[in-house]
Each structure stands twice: as structure tokens, then as C-alpha cells.
Design an enzyme around this catalytic site. Structure first.
Site, mmCIF file in Angstrom:
data_model
loop_
_atom_site.group_PDB
_atom_site.id
_atom_site.type_symbol
_atom_site.label_atom_id
_atom_site.label_comp_id
_atom_site.label_asym_id
_atom_site.label_seq_id
_atom_site.Cartn_x
_atom_site.Cartn_y
_atom_site.Cartn_z
ATOM 1 C CE1 TYR A 6 3.310 -5.429 14.722
ATOM 2 C CE2 TYR A 6 4.569 -5.826 16.710
ATOM 3 C CZ TYR A 6 4.125 -6.189 15.167
ATOM 4 O OH TYR A 6 5.306 -6.898 14.571
ATOM 5 C CB THR A 34 6.224 -10.430 15.986
ATOM 6 O OG1 THR A 34 7.009 -9.926 16.745
ATOM 7 C CG2 THR A 34 4.819 -10.214 16.243
ATOM 8 C CG ASP A 35 10.069 -12.000 19.404
ATOM 9 O OD1 ASP A 35 9.302 -10.968 19.156
ATOM 10 O OD2 ASP A 35 11.232 -11.602 19.898
ATOM 11 C CD GLU A 36 6.410 -6.866 19.774
ATOM 12 O OE1 GLU A 36 5.745 -6.391 19.899
ATOM 13 O OE2 GLU A 36 7.608 -6.131 19.395
ATOM 14 C CE1 TYR A 70 11.249 5.604 23.340
ATOM 15 C CE2 TYR A 70 10.079 3.665 23.223
ATOM 16 C CZ TYR A 70 10.552 4.886 22.588
ATOM 17 O OH TYR A 70 9.880 5.098 21.416
ATOM 18 C CB THR A 108 -3.231 -6.563 15.594
ATOM 19 O OG1 THR A 108 -2.151 -5.960 15.409
ATOM 20 C CG2 THR A 108 -4.666 -5.440 16.047
ATOM 21 C CE LYS A 109 2.671 -9.788 12.502
ATOM 22 N NZ LYS A 109 2.585 -9.661 10.971
ATOM 23 N N GLY A 117 3.501 -0.076 29.030
ATOM 24 C CA GLY A 117 3.153 -1.648 28.918
ATOM 25 C C GLY A 117 4.529 -2.525 28.382
ATOM 26 C CE LYS A 172 -3.678 1.570 3.011
ATOM 27 N NZ LYS A 172 -4.642 1.406 4.230
ATOM 28 C CG LEU A 173 3.989 2.177 -2.102
ATOM 29 C CD1 LEU A 173 4.441 2.902 -3.326
ATOM 30 C CD2 LEU A 173 5.401 1.455 -1.528
ATOM 31 C CG ASP A 199 9.600 2.242 30.144
ATOM 32 O OD1 ASP A 199 9.826 2.177 29.001
ATOM 33 O OD2 ASP A 199 9.618 1.498 30.956
HETATM 34 P P1 NAD Z 1 7.423 -2.146 7.967
HETATM 35 O O1 NAD Z 1 6.332 -1.261 8.870
HETATM 36 O O2 NAD Z 1 8.932 -1.752 7.681
HETATM 37 O O3 NAD Z 1 6.800 -2.578 6.594
HETATM 38 C C1 NAD Z 1 5.470 -2.802 6.412
HETATM 39 C C2 NAD Z 1 4.970 -2.860 4.937
HETATM 40 O O4 NAD Z 1 3.514 -3.153 4.823
HETATM 41 C C3 NAD Z 1 5.111 -1.441 4.276
HETATM 42 O O5 NAD Z 1 5.633 -1.570 3.191
HETATM 43 C C4 NAD Z 1 3.647 -0.813 4.424
HETATM 44 O O6 NAD Z 1 3.396 -0.023 3.328
HETATM 45 C C5 NAD Z 1 2.926 -2.232 3.972
HETATM 46 N N1 NAD Z 1 1.519 -2.434 4.396
HETATM 47 C C6 NAD Z 1 0.944 -2.098 5.706
HETATM 48 N N2 NAD Z 1 -0.181 -2.171 5.570
HETATM 49 C C7 NAD Z 1 -0.550 -2.530 4.520
HETATM 50 C C8 NAD Z 1 -1.798 -2.714 3.635
HETATM 51 N N3 NAD Z 1 -3.147 -2.680 4.334
HETATM 52 N N4 NAD Z 1 -1.659 -3.208 2.355
HETATM 53 C C9 NAD Z 1 -0.615 -3.431 1.966
HETATM 54 N N5 NAD Z 1 0.476 -3.062 2.324
HETATM 55 C C10 NAD Z 1 0.608 -2.555 3.408
HETATM 56 O O7 NAD Z 1 7.382 -3.455 8.899
HETATM 57 P P2 NAD Z 1 8.693 -4.627 8.952
HETATM 58 O O8 NAD Z 1 9.288 -4.150 10.312
HETATM 59 O O9 NAD Z 1 9.328 -4.743 7.811
HETATM 60 O O10 NAD Z 1 7.704 -5.865 9.498
HETATM 61 C C11 NAD Z 1 7.262 -6.712 8.212
HETATM 62 C C12 NAD Z 1 6.263 -8.011 8.923
HETATM 63 O O11 NAD Z 1 7.260 -8.659 9.667
HETATM 64 C C13 NAD Z 1 5.251 -7.674 9.537
HETATM 65 O O12 NAD Z 1 4.171 -8.534 9.519
HETATM 66 C C14 NAD Z 1 5.958 -7.511 11.441
HETATM 67 O O13 NAD Z 1 4.831 -7.790 12.244
HETATM 68 C C15 NAD Z 1 6.897 -8.925 10.987
HETATM 69 N N6 NAD Z 1 8.117 -8.698 12.018
HETATM 70 C C16 NAD Z 1 8.767 -7.781 12.104
HETATM 71 C C17 NAD Z 1 9.859 -7.903 12.967
HETATM 72 C C18 NAD Z 1 10.814 -6.497 13.087
HETATM 73 O O14 NAD Z 1 11.631 -6.498 13.740
HETATM 74 N N7 NAD Z 1 10.582 -5.651 12.608
HETATM 75 C C19 NAD Z 1 10.215 -8.903 13.424
HETATM 76 C C20 NAD Z 1 9.232 -9.906 13.539
HETATM 77 C C21 NAD Z 1 8.270 -9.983 12.482
HETATM 78 O O1 DAU Z 2 10.237 -8.599 18.369
HETATM 79 C C1 DAU Z 2 9.961 -8.263 17.048
HETATM 80 C C2 DAU Z 2 9.170 -6.815 17.082
HETATM 81 O O2 DAU Z 2 10.329 -5.956 16.996
HETATM 82 C C3 DAU Z 2 8.562 -6.686 15.942
HETATM 83 O O3 DAU Z 2 7.206 -7.470 16.104
HETATM 84 C C4 DAU Z 2 8.056 -5.234 15.726
HETATM 85 O O4 DAU Z 2 7.519 -5.001 14.460
HETATM 86 C C5 DAU Z 2 9.341 -4.381 15.500
HETATM 87 O O5 DAU Z 2 9.132 -3.138 15.629
HETATM 88 C C6 DAU Z 2 10.083 -4.684 16.879
HETATM 89 O O6 DAU Z 2 9.212 -4.181 18.142
HETATM 90 P P1 DAU Z 2 9.948 -3.208 19.345
HETATM 91 O O7 DAU Z 2 8.882 -2.510 20.177
HETATM 92 O O8 DAU Z 2 10.820 -4.388 20.143
HETATM 93 O O9 DAU Z 2 11.068 -2.578 18.396
HETATM 94 P P2 DAU Z 2 11.485 -1.001 18.618
HETATM 95 O O10 DAU Z 2 12.502 -0.799 17.579
HETATM 96 O O11 DAU Z 2 10.133 0.172 18.563
HETATM 97 O O12 DAU Z 2 12.016 -0.916 20.083
HETATM 98 C C7 DAU Z 2 13.126 -1.613 20.447
HETATM 99 C C8 DAU Z 2 13.279 -1.484 22.161
HETATM 100 O O13 DAU Z 2 13.909 -0.153 21.977
HETATM 101 C C9 DAU Z 2 12.302 -1.416 22.902
HETATM 102 O O14 DAU Z 2 12.522 -1.907 24.263
HETATM 103 C C10 DAU Z 2 11.758 0.048 22.841
HETATM 104 C C11 DAU Z 2 13.602 0.711 22.761
HETATM 105 N N1 DAU Z 2 13.451 1.976 22.230
HETATM 106 C C12 DAU Z 2 12.733 2.266 21.215
HETATM 107 C C13 DAU Z 2 12.856 3.677 20.644
HETATM 108 C C14 DAU Z 2 12.288 3.716 19.243
HETATM 109 C C15 DAU Z 2 14.195 3.029 23.179
HETATM 110 O O15 DAU Z 2 14.782 2.872 24.019
HETATM 111 N N2 DAU Z 2 14.198 4.309 22.445
HETATM 112 C C16 DAU Z 2 13.674 4.659 21.129
HETATM 113 O O16 DAU Z 2 13.786 5.635 20.701
#
Ligand code: NAD
Ligand code: DAU
Length: 341
Positions: free
Chosen positions: A157, A121-123, A214, A160-161, A282, A34-35, A279
């Protein structure tokens, strides 16, 4: 193979698109994205052409999804709203994309009998106590998430996952959908949006802004380089057992303070040059993945075993790709500032 990759213009999705493009020349890739603010055409622009197509659209658009799915062999589903902090301000897009979007894809994959891999995700498992609070400092049972761990999500988040994972279970059992699920820990690497922890701090330092930690920074995340995640997803897609869930992680547990101090040191800054900010409500304490099922059953192993080297490459990438993130920096920081973070 005709492969549909949802969310392929986001961070992890675009790294997977690049991985498949580079390593599997027999695969034709269609990205459906969807960008949103998190998706970026530039993440895949240079490889668009005969083998990689980008369709800009919503995974909740059933007619569009059917049109694409009808000529696919497989679908890897990354598209989601992915940032916990955003879900605490407005959960509604998370319900739309993560729950209704996954439902729409499942219905279509069922209709056209498409092999489906759901990226999660592990979350979904909630959090673990800090090791210092476990008997014997956590060197025993229950120290890490396994596929037997109880679903216990903490944020809009992650809930919903969790819901989307449950939908996949339901469709697999009742409709015999050929599906697998993976739950991965925190990814790092190139193309990650600058709202996330590691790129936010790197781009703060490059912009002359003090990094923001945080709470006290004691929360632990289990870091994996996104290329290792890509190889794991490909392994599961091609060798995984239908109906199974695989956990993906690289034994990369680090507390946030340690990660930030390492970034500061690698970027030539004093290790205490950061601010402690409000912080996250949750805030999950610790994540840790037991990936032994993936390792023993499918032979996957992480290649990026040295976090500091991976972090160094990531810092280099953000330093040499300032055009990719600079335009968004002020807006991202303004939004955080409004939340006291
Ligand atoms: P991101 O936010 O960087 O990318 C998400 C992408 O999905 C974007 O390109 C966005 O445009 C697209 N998108 C969102 N809603 C949409 C919709 N309704 N239709 C079409 N496209 C849509 O996310 P990410 O960090 O790359 O995570 C990707 C996947 O991996 C997610 O499902 C996330 O839950 C999972 N995941 C992420 C992490 C992490 O550390 N980031 C870890 C484990 C799992
Ligand atoms: O565990 C997998 C998840 O990891 C994915 O499912 C999510 O999509 C991804 O966003 C990520 O979630 P987190 O909440 O762990 O990631 P985030 O990068 O937001 O934060 C990582 C840790 O750092 C978290 O403990 C919060 C902390 N944090 C985050 C930000 C943005 C800070 O201390 N300072 C910050 O500015």
C-alpha cells in the site's frame, strides 16, 4: 468552482465532500468513485442533487476521466486502495488504482490545465523508532516526519502511494502541472470502513466480539479527526503554493493499546477485555507528523485537539448508524479470522 473529487464515496473523501458542500456554497462537486468494497453511495446520498453529482466509474478509465476533467477547475484526488492488510494479501488492485489511476488523472489534468491536489499518507516515509528508544525520549531532531524526511515505504500500500507522489512531482516539474501534495497521518471519525482499527474495535464491542490488538499493541499512530484533514486539504487547495508538499497532523500520537483501552472504557467494558492476535508483517512502529509548515505558512490549526472527545463522538456515530455497517460485519471478521487476526 467546478471541483472533481475522486474517491468521494469513501471515508475521508465523503467527509471532504460534506465539508465543501456545507462550507463553500459556490462550489459544484462531481464525485468520481468506482464504489469498490470501501466506497458507499450512502456516504453522500443525502446531499446528491444540483450541487453534488456522483459518477460511478474507475479513475483508470481515461475517456471517462477526460470527459469529466474537461470542464473542471480543480481536482482533489482521494481515490485509492487504502488498507495495508489487504495489500499484503493481494497488491494488484493497489498498483491499478493508486499508480495507474493517479497517472491517468495527471495526464488528463495536464491536458485540460486543471489545478490538482493529491491526497497522500505519512506512510510514504516508513516508520520512526518508538520514542522510548530515541535519545532523550525523542525530544529532538528526527522525532517526527517533515517534508525533508526520506521516502522509505514499508508495505505494498505505502509503496504504491509513494509511487503516486513521485508521479505528481514529475508532472509538476516537467509539465508545469499546477499541483500540490499533502501527506496526512491516521484519520478517525464517521464513515470509516469497519476493516480499520478504530471502527473495527467499536463495532466488535457493539457485536459482542472481543476487540483484536495486533502484536503487543505498542505501535504508535498519530491520530487526526477527519474534519481537521478536510479543512487542511481545502486550505492547501485554495492557498497552497504550487509544487509544494504539506504534512497534515494534529499531535495525536497514541499507542494502539492505549487507544483500545480508551474505547473499552468509553463503552463501559473492562480495559483488558481484548485479544492479542498475530502481528501485521512489516508492521510500522511509529508515525508522527510535524505539521508546522502548514500551520505557519497557511495558518491551519486542528480544531479536534481532545482525542477522547473525538473518539466519544465516533463511538456515538457507529452506535447510532448500525444499518450502515452491520451487513458487512460478518464478512470482514471472517476475512480477518482466516489471517489469524
Ligand atoms: P477508503 O478506502 O475509505 O476510500 C477509498 C475510495 O476510493 C472508495 O470510495 C473507493 O470506492 C474509491 N476507489 C478505489 N479505487 C478506485 C478507482 N480505481 N476508481 C475510482 N474510485 C476508486 O480510503 P480513505 O481512508 O478514505 O482514504 C482516502 C485517501 O486518503 C487515500 O488516497 C489514502 O491513501 C489517503 N489517506 C488515508 C488516511 C487514513 O487514515 N485513512 C490517511 C492519510 C491519507
Ligand atoms: O498513516 C496513515 C494511514 O493510516 C493511511 O495511509 C491508511 O490508508 C490507513 O488505513 C491507516 O493505516 P494503518 O495501517 O495505520 O491503519 P489501520 O487502521 O489498519 O491500523 C492502525 C493500527 O492498528 C496499526 O498499527 C495496526 C493496528 N491494528 C489494526 C487492526 C485492523 C490492530 O491492532 N488491530 C486491528 O484489528
Amino acid at each position: 468552482m467546478q471541483l472533481l473529487i475522486t474517491g468521494g464515496a469513501g471515508f475521508i473523501g465523503s467527509n471532504f465532500v460534506r465539508y465543501v458542500y456545507k462550507n463553500h456554497p459556490n462550489v459544484q462537486i462531481t464525485v468520481l468513485d468506482k464504489l469498490t468494497y470501501a466506497g458507499n453511495r450512502a456516504n453522500v446520498e443525502d446531499i446528491l442533487g444540483d450541487r453534488v453529482k456522483l459518477v460511478v466509474g474507475d479513475i483508470c478509465d481515461a475517456p471517462l476521466v477526460d470527459r469529466l476533467m474537461s470542464h473542471m477547475d480543480a481536482c482533489v484526488h482521494y481515490a485509492a486502495e487504502s488498507h495495508n492488510d489487504n495489500s499484503l494479501i493481494d497488491p494488484s488492485p493497489f498498483l491499478h488504482s493508486n499508480v495507474v489511476g493517479t497517472y491517468t488523472l495527471l495526464e488528463s489534468a495536464r491536458k485540460y490545465d486543471v489545478r490538482f491536489h493529491h491526497v497522500s499518507t505519512d506512510e510514504v516515509y516508513g516508520d520512526l523508532p518508538l520514542r522510548e528508544n530515541l535519545p532523550g525520549h525523542g525530544e529532538g531532531k528526527g522525532e517526527k516526519f517533515t517534508t525533508e524526511s526520506r521516502y522509505n515505504p514499508s508495505s505494498p500500500y505505502s509503496s504504491t502511494k509513494a509511487a503516486s507522489d513521485m508521479l505528481v512531482h514529475g508532472w509538476t516539474r516537467s509539465f508545469k502541472l499546477r499541483a500540490t501534495i499533502s501527506n496526512c497521518s491516521n484519520n478517525y471519525g464517521p464513515y470509516q470502513h469497519i476493516e480499520k482499527f478504530i471502527p473495527r474495535q467499536i463495532t466488535n464491542i457493539l457485536s459482542g466480539i472481543r476487540p483484536k490488538l495486533y502484536g503487543t499493541g505498542k505501535n504508535v499512530r498519530d491520530w487526526i479527526h477527519t474534519e481537521d484533514h478536510s479543512r487542511a486539504v481545502w486550505t492547501i487547495l485554495t492557498q497552497g503554493t504550487i509544487g509544494e508538499t504539506y504534512l497534515i497532523g494534529a499531535n495525536g500520537e497514541k499507542d494502539n493499546k492505549t487507544v483500545l483501552e480508551t474505547i473499552l472504557r468509553l463503552m463501559g467494558r473492562p480495559s483488558d477485555d481484548y485479544e492479542l492476535v498475530k502481528d501485521r508483517p512489516g508492521h510500522d512502529l511509529r508515525y508522527a507528523i510535524d505539521a508546522s509548515k502548514l500551520e505557519t505558512e497557511l495558518g491551519w490549526k486542528p480544531e479536534y485537539t481532545d482525542f477522547e472527545t473525538g473518539l466519544k463522538h465516533t463511538i456515538e456515530w457507529y452506535t447510532s448508524h448500525q444499518d450502515w455497517w452491520k451487513g458487512e460485519k460478518t464478512a470482514v471478521e471472517d476475512k480477518y479470522a482466516q489471517q489469524g487476526q
